[in-house]
Motif scaffolding. Structure first.
Motif, PDB file in Angstrom:
ATOM      1  N   ASP A 118      -4.565   5.776   3.672  1.00  0.00           N
ATOM      2  CA  ASP A 118      -4.288   6.468   2.745  1.00  0.00           C
ATOM      3  C   ASP A 118      -2.869   8.098   3.067  1.00  0.00           C
ATOM      4  OD1 ASP A 118      -5.937   8.133   4.482  1.00  0.00           O
ATOM      5  OD2 ASP A 118      -7.243   9.206   2.577  1.00  0.00           O
ATOM      6  N   GLN A 119      -2.606   7.495   3.881  1.00  0.00           N
ATOM      7  CA  GLN A 119      -1.451   8.163   4.365  1.00  0.00           C
ATOM      8  C   GLN A 119      -0.915   7.658   5.320  1.00  0.00           C
ATOM      9  OE1 GLN A 119      -2.802  11.224   7.570  1.00  0.00           O
ATOM     10  NE2 GLN A 119      -4.833  10.099   7.677  1.00  0.00           N
ATOM     11  N   GLN A 126       0.669  -1.361  -0.283  1.00  0.00           N
ATOM     12  CA  GLN A 126       0.041  -0.126  -0.500  1.00  0.00           C
ATOM     13  C   GLN A 126       0.606   1.493   0.301  1.00  0.00           C
ATOM     14  OE1 GLN A 126      -3.165   1.056  -1.265  1.00  0.00           O
ATOM     15  NE2 GLN A 126      -4.153   2.391   0.010  1.00  0.00           N
ATOM     16  N   ASP A 127       2.007   1.038   0.781  1.00  0.00           N
ATOM     17  CA  ASP A 127       3.010   2.066   0.358  1.00  0.00           C
ATOM     18  C   ASP A 127       3.222   2.756  -0.474  1.00  0.00           C
ATOM     19  OD1 ASP A 127       4.065   3.771   3.296  1.00  0.00           O
ATOM     20  OD2 ASP A 127       6.002   3.303   2.685  1.00  0.00           O
ATOM     21  N   GLY A 184      -0.778   8.861  -4.285  1.00  0.00           N
ATOM     22  CA  GLY A 184      -1.469   9.084  -2.686  1.00  0.00           C
ATOM     23  C   GLY A 184      -1.189  11.020  -3.286  1.00  0.00           C
ATOM     24  N   LEU A 219      -0.111   4.144  -2.741  1.00  0.00           N
ATOM     25  CA  LEU A 219       0.638   5.676  -2.352  1.00  0.00           C
ATOM     26  C   LEU A 219       0.949   6.757  -2.819  1.00  0.00           C
ATOM     27  CD1 LEU A 219      -0.605   5.431   1.443  1.00  0.00           C
ATOM     28  CD2 LEU A 219      -2.346   6.006  -0.251  1.00  0.00           C
ATOM     29  N   LEU A 243      -0.149  12.604   2.566  1.00  0.00           N
ATOM     30  CA  LEU A 243       0.577  12.115   2.939  1.00  0.00           C
ATOM     31  C   LEU A 243       1.701  12.903   3.546  1.00  0.00           C
ATOM     32  CD1 LEU A 243       1.579   9.656  -0.035  1.00  0.00           C
ATOM     33  CD2 LEU A 243       0.554   9.507   2.341  1.00  0.00           C
TER      34      LEU A 243
END
Length: 294
Positions: free
Chosen positions: A293-294, A220-221, A228, A224, A233
C-alpha cells in the motif's frame, strides 16, 4: 507480510542502510555532495530491489551478505533515478517518501550532481569489492548497465515522457513498465542467482519470475496512484491522471488492472517453483509486491 519475511527485511534493511552510509562517508568528495547523496539514500522505503538480491541468495542457502555490494550499487542506481525523476524538468515533485525531494533541500544543481555521483559510484562499488571474482564483476556491471541504461530504465523513462498526452496501446504501456521499472527488479533477482551459483536452467526461470514481478509492481503502482493515499505513499497521488499518462487502470479499467496484477503474480509464482530453489521468501515477496500500500 509474513513474520519470517518481516524479520528478514528488517535485518537486511539495517545491514544495507549501514553499508550505504559507510560507502558515502568513505568518499573523498565535497561535503554538500555527500550530504545530498546520503539524504536520498537514507530516505527509507521497503528496499524491495535489494531484498530480492538477498532473498534469492537465501533461497540457495547462501549468506545474503554476499550480495551486499551488488545491492548497494543497485540502490544507488534506483536512488539516482528518483532524484532526477523528481526534478522540475521531469515529474516536478515536492515530496518523496514523505520528505522534501532532493532539489527542494539542496537545489537543482546539487540534486543533479548527487544523482550523477550515485550513478557512477554504483559501478565503482561493484568493481572494488574483493569478494567477487573478476568474471562476476564484469557480468554484474554489464547486466546493471543494460538494466539502467538506454535499453532499460532510461529508455523506459524516455518512452514514458513521449507517451504523455497520448493514449498508448497495452503493448506500448508494457514496454514502458518493463524497462522503466521491471529491468532493475529483474537485475535484483538475476544478480542474486548469479552470485548464488544458479544453473543456466534456473537462471531462465528466475528471469521469468523477475519479468512478472516487475510488471506486477508497476500495475500496483498504477492502482495506488488512483486508490492510494498521500499519507501512506509519501508522495502525490493522481499524478498520472494529471500528466495525462496511460496506465493499466485507464486502459483496462480498475477491475481489469487488478486482474492483470493477479495474473502476473501467479505467473511469477509458477516460474519460481520451476527453479527448484527454497523459495519461501521469494514467494512472500510476490505477495508483498502485489498487495503493498506504499
Amino acid at each position: 507480510m509474513t513474520a519470517t519475511l518481516s524479520a528478514f527485511m528488517k535485518e537486511y534493511k539495517e545491514v544495507l542502510e549501514r553499508e550505504l552510509k559507510e560507502l558515502v562517508a568513505a568518499l573523498q568528495a565535497p561535503a554538500v555532495l555527500k550530504e545530498a547523496m546520503d539524504y536520498s539514500l537514507q530516505a527509507g522505503g521497503k528496499r524491495i530491489r535489494p531484498m530480492l538480491i538477498f532473498a534469492t541468495l537465501a533461497s540457495f542457502e547462501k549468506n545474503p551478505r554476499i550480495g551486499l555490494a551488488a545491492a548497494s550499487a543497485l540502490e544507488m542506481i534506483h536512488t539516482y533515478s528518483l532524484i532526477h525523476d523528481d526534478l522540475p524538468s521531469m515529474d516536478d515533485d515536492d515530496l518523496r517518501r514523505g520528505q522534501p525531494t532532493n532539489h527542494k533541500v539542496f537545489g537543482e544543481a546539487a540534486a543533479i550532481l548527487a544523482g550523477d555521483a550515485l550513478l557512477t559510484y554504483a559501478f565503482q562499488v561493484i568493481a572494488q569489492d574483493e569478494s567477487y571474482s573478476n568474471e562476476e564483476k564484469v557480468v554484474l556491471m554489464k547486466w546493471l548497465a543494460e538494466a539502467a541504461g538506454p535499453e532499460g530504465m532510461v529508455g523506459g523513462q524516455m518512452a514514458d515522457i513521449e507517451g504523455e498526452q497520448k493514449e498508448l496501446t497495452l503493448s506500448e504501456l508494457e514496454y514502458i513498465h518493463k524497462n522503466k521499472t521491471g529491468r532493475l527488479l529483474a537485475y535484483s533477482v538475476m544478480a542474486g542467482a548469479l552470485l548464488a551459483g544458479a544453473t543456466e536452467e534456473q537462471l531462465k526461470y528466475f528471469e521469468q519470475y523477475a519479468f512478472h514481478i516487475g510488471l506486477a509492481f508497476q500495475i500496483q503502482d498504477d492502482i495506488l496512484d488512483v486508490e492510494g493515499s498521500e499519507e501512506k505513499l509519501g508522495k502525490r497521488v493522481g499524478s498520472d491522471s494529471a500528466n495525462h499518462k496511460s496506465t493499466y487502470p485507464s486502459l483496462l479499467t480498475m477491475e481489469g488492472a487488478k486482474a492483470q496484477l493477479a495474473q502476473h503474480a501467479n505467473l511469477a509464482r509458477e516460474a519460481l517453483l520451476q527453479t527448484k530453489a527454497e523459495s519461501a521468501l521469494l514467494l512472500d515477496l510476490v505477495d508483498l509486491i502485489a498487495t503493498r500500500d506504499q
